[in-house]
Design an enzyme around this catalytic site. Sequence first.
Site, short mmCIF file in Angstrom:
data_model
loop_
_atom_site.label_atom_id
_atom_site.label_comp_id
_atom_site.label_asym_id
_atom_site.label_seq_id
_atom_site.Cartn_x
_atom_site.Cartn_y
_atom_site.Cartn_z
N HIS A 105 -5.59 -2.36 -11.63
CA HIS A 105 -6.07 -2.01 -10.28
C HIS A 105 -7.55 -1.69 -10.36
O HIS A 105 -8.00 -1.01 -11.28
CB HIS A 105 -5.29 -0.77 -9.83
CG HIS A 105 -5.66 -0.23 -8.49
ND1 HIS A 105 -6.34 0.95 -8.32
CD2 HIS A 105 -5.44 -0.71 -7.25
CE1 HIS A 105 -6.50 1.19 -7.04
NE2 HIS A 105 -5.99 0.20 -6.36
N HIS B 97 0.80 -1.22 0.00
CA HIS B 97 0.00 0.00 0.00
C HIS B 97 0.84 1.28 0.00
O HIS B 97 0.34 2.35 0.37
CB HIS B 97 -0.93 -0.01 1.23
CG HIS B 97 -2.33 0.40 0.90
ND1 HIS B 97 -2.86 1.59 1.30
CD2 HIS B 97 -3.32 -0.22 0.20
CE1 HIS B 97 -4.11 1.70 0.87
NE2 HIS B 97 -4.40 0.61 0.20
MG LIG Z 1 -2.94 -1.37 -3.83
#
Ligand SMILES: [Mg+2]
Length: 377
Positions: free
Chosen positions: A285, A185
Site C-alpha cells: 500500500h 476502502h
Molecule cells: Mg485502500
Amino acid sequence: MKITDMKLFHVKPRWLFLKIETDEGICGWGEPIVEGRALTVAAAVEELKRYLVGEDPLRIEHHWQVMYRGTFYRGGPVLVSAISGIEQALWDIKGKYYNMPVYEMLGGKCRDRIRMYSHCGGATPEEMAANAVRKTEAGFNAIKIGVDAPVHNVDTLRFVEGQTAKLAAIREAVGSGLDVAIDFHGRVSPAMSIRLAQAFEPYYPMFIEEPALPENVDTLVRIAQSTTIPIASGERLFTRWGFREALEKQAIAIVQPDLCHAGGIFEARKIAAMAEVYYGSIAPHNPLGPISLASCLQLDACTPNFLIQEHPSMAERWDLGEGYLNQAFKIQDGYIAVPEGPGLGIEINEEALLERAYPGDWDTPRLYYADGSFAEW
Ligand SMILES: [Mg+2]
C-alpha cells in the site's frame, strides 16, 4: 558510527519526513506518518529519539525490537508508523555505509523492474472509461478504481448498478487485457460487499480491496468464500502479528502492508514471507510520498511473491519525487526500473523541503449522509 540527531520535516501536501544524522556524516531518510495524524506521530518519533541518539544505526533489528517491545504497550498505528519511518531511515544509512541498495542486503534482486498500478476515477461510466483509456495509453497495464462514497450499510439496487456500470464501461473501452482492481476502502458493510462482488464478478476484477475492515477476520473469510475475486487487505494491519490471523484463515490472497505503518521495510518483507507460505502475493500500500515509494521499491525488488506496486498517481508527480528528490522516479510503460543507488536509492533536496513546509495539520475529509449522520470517507 553513532546516531547524533533526528530531524522532522512536515511537507506538503500531507507528509512527514525524518532525517537521521550520524557522526560519520551519513544521513538516512524515512517517512513516519499516519495520514491526518502527522503531529501525533511526530511526537512519537521525538519520544523514540531519546533512546536512539548515541546508538549504532547499523543494528536495525535490535533497535526495532527495543522500540516495539520496550515500552510494554506495543503496536497500533501511531507507534508502529513512528518505528516504520525510523526503520526506513536506518536502512538508508546502512545502505550508504556499505554502498549498496537495501534490496541487496535483503537477498538481492528478484526482478529488474517494478510493475506499477495507477489510480483511476470518474464520476460517470463514460468519464471512468475515458480515464482508463488514458492510463493504458500512458503504458499502465493495471489500474485501481474505488467504490463511491458514501455507501449505506444496506444500499439500493441503483447504487450497485451505478458501480457496476463504471466497471463495465472500462471493460468495454479497454478490453480484457487491463487489470482492474477495486478498493472498497473498508467502508462497505459485509452484506453490501458480497452483493457488489457478485455484480462485479463477470468483469473479472484483479482484486477487491478491504471489502470489510480487517479487525474481524471471520467476516473477511465469509466474503472471500462468497466470491472468486481475490481479496486484498492490509493497509490498516500492523506488524507480523497483525497479519497472522488473516493469513492463517486464508481470508486474503494479497497482503497490502504499508511500509510507513506496518513496521518498515524488513517487517513487510517478513509479512511477505508469511503470505508466501499460503501462496499469497504482496502489493504494498502506498498513498504517500517519495520516501515511502522508495522504500516500497526496495522491497518489491527483492521479494519473490511481489505482485504490483501502488502509488498515488498525483498529476504533479509529487509522489514520484518531482520537486522533492534531486532525481524523481520515472514510470515507463507502467514499470519503474529497480533503483541502483545505495540505501533507498534517492537523494532528498532539502531546500525544496523547506519551501514546501506546512504546519502538519492536514485532516481526513469528512462525509455525511443525507440525514446528517456521519459517513466514512
Ligand atoms: Mg485502500
